[in-house]
Every structure is written in structure tokens, then in C-alpha cells.
Design a protein around this motif. Sequence first.
Motif, mmCIF file in Angstrom:
data_model
loop_
_atom_site.group_PDB
_atom_site.id
_atom_site.type_symbol
_atom_site.label_atom_id
_atom_site.label_comp_id
_atom_site.label_asym_id
_atom_site.label_seq_id
_atom_site.Cartn_x
_atom_site.Cartn_y
_atom_site.Cartn_z
ATOM 1 N N UNK A 116 0.834 -1.312 0.017
ATOM 2 C CA UNK A 116 -0.075 -0.050 0.078
ATOM 3 C C UNK A 116 0.970 1.173 -0.016
ATOM 4 N N UNK A 117 1.832 1.301 0.649
ATOM 5 C CA UNK A 117 2.842 2.348 0.574
ATOM 6 C C UNK A 117 3.626 2.477 -0.812
ATOM 7 N N UNK A 118 3.680 1.628 -1.438
ATOM 8 C CA UNK A 118 4.303 1.887 -2.736
ATOM 9 C C UNK A 118 3.393 1.769 -3.717
ATOM 10 N N UNK A 119 2.194 1.456 -3.713
ATOM 11 C CA UNK A 119 0.937 1.592 -4.730
ATOM 12 C C UNK A 119 0.905 2.690 -5.448
ATOM 13 N N UNK A 120 1.010 3.938 -4.760
ATOM 14 C CA UNK A 120 0.939 5.225 -5.541
ATOM 15 C C UNK A 120 1.904 5.399 -6.637
ATOM 16 N N UNK A 121 3.470 4.875 -6.335
ATOM 17 C CA UNK A 121 4.325 4.954 -7.343
ATOM 18 C C UNK A 121 4.028 4.127 -8.471
ATOM 19 N N UNK A 122 3.476 2.974 -8.155
ATOM 20 C CA UNK A 122 3.192 1.923 -9.149
ATOM 21 C C UNK A 122 2.145 2.499 -10.256
ATOM 22 N N UNK A 123 1.013 3.121 -9.463
ATOM 23 C CA UNK A 123 0.077 3.405 -10.292
ATOM 24 C C UNK A 123 0.386 4.806 -11.037
ATOM 25 N N UNK A 124 1.155 5.646 -10.380
ATOM 26 C CA UNK A 124 1.741 6.802 -11.302
ATOM 27 C C UNK A 124 2.402 6.501 -12.305
ATOM 28 N N UNK A 125 3.053 5.350 -12.275
ATOM 29 C CA UNK A 125 3.835 4.954 -13.447
ATOM 30 C C UNK A 125 3.216 3.904 -14.462
ATOM 31 N N UNK A 126 1.586 3.825 -14.038
ATOM 32 C CA UNK A 126 0.799 3.150 -15.295
ATOM 33 C C UNK A 126 0.605 1.667 -14.883
ATOM 34 N N UNK A 127 1.270 1.074 -13.843
ATOM 35 C CA UNK A 127 0.994 -0.132 -13.299
ATOM 36 C C UNK A 127 -0.145 -0.426 -12.631
#
Length: 178
Positions: A116-127
Motif C-alpha cells: 500500500x505504501x508503494x501503490x501510489x508509485x506503481x499507479x503513477x507509472x501506469x502499473x
Amino acid sequence: LLAVIVALILFGAFLIVRDISRESETTRLKSEFVHNVSHEFKTPLSMIRLYAETLERKGDLTAKQKRDAYQIITKESERLSHMINNVLDLSRIEMGKKEFHFEMGDLSHLVRETVDSYRYHLEKKGFTIHTQIAADLPEMRFDREALASVVINLLSNAMKFSPDHKDVSLRLFEDNVR
């Protein structure tokens, strides 16, 4: 006797050239490491600063926009802390002083929290991230920081080395096969 002396001098010259070559490669690798670490630190610091300045300058933000900004600041600072801990761990490993702190805990909770703490970064890059985390795992002994770092490194590597395929799947389950 002269041939032996010349051979020893040539052998000594070879060893010196080899040592200088190794030392220059080590220096190059250290410089590259510092460059990469500095670059990786800039992203979360820039995000923290951007959202902090937004909160400071814009007085007309909605409660949701403020909450989102605070969440991003929190997640980016957590990410930065993990990066710093990784660098410190690398240093401790090199010095032979890395210690693990094992304690009983809920591995499902740790993995879910880390993702959950890393989800934002993944979604921001389209993952897109798909998780299947068993909730009924028994408590076990593990080092929280070490396992959180492993999960973050896996997610980070997925982002770095999967530019075309933007799906990440993470499964955590108990397998009773022995």
C-alpha cells in the motif's frame, strides 16, 4: 640472475597495474552508486516539497485534496526512509555488522502495508498491482525492516525492468508441502 630480477620487476609491474585497475574500477563503481542514490533520493524529496508547497500556498484546497496531499507526503517520506535504510544496510553488510531483529508478527499485515505504501508509485507509472495476500497466516518470526525492504525492492525492480508489461502480481500464502 639478471633474468630472475627482470622477471620479478615485470611481475611487480603487472601486480601494480592490476591493483591500479581494480582501484579505479572501485572508484568508478562508488561514483556511479552515489550518482544513482542521489537520483533516487531526488524523486521522493521533490514530491514531498511539491505537495508541502501546494498545501502552504493554496488556501482553497478541499478536505480531500488536503488529505491526498498529506498521504502522498507520508508515503514519499516512508519511501525515502526505506531508501536510506537500504543504503545504511549496505554499509553495515560491507563492514560485516548487519544485524537482524527477529520478532513475532503478522507477515500478511506487513506485506499489505508495504504494498500500500508503494501503490501510489506503481499507479503513477501506469502499473496495475494485483495482490492475493492470505489473511489467515500464522504469526511468525521475521525482521520487519528486512522483509519490507525485500518487498519494496521487488516492486521497484518491477517498475524499472518492466517498461512494456505494466501488471504486477503479488501473492502471499502458506504452502504446507514439506
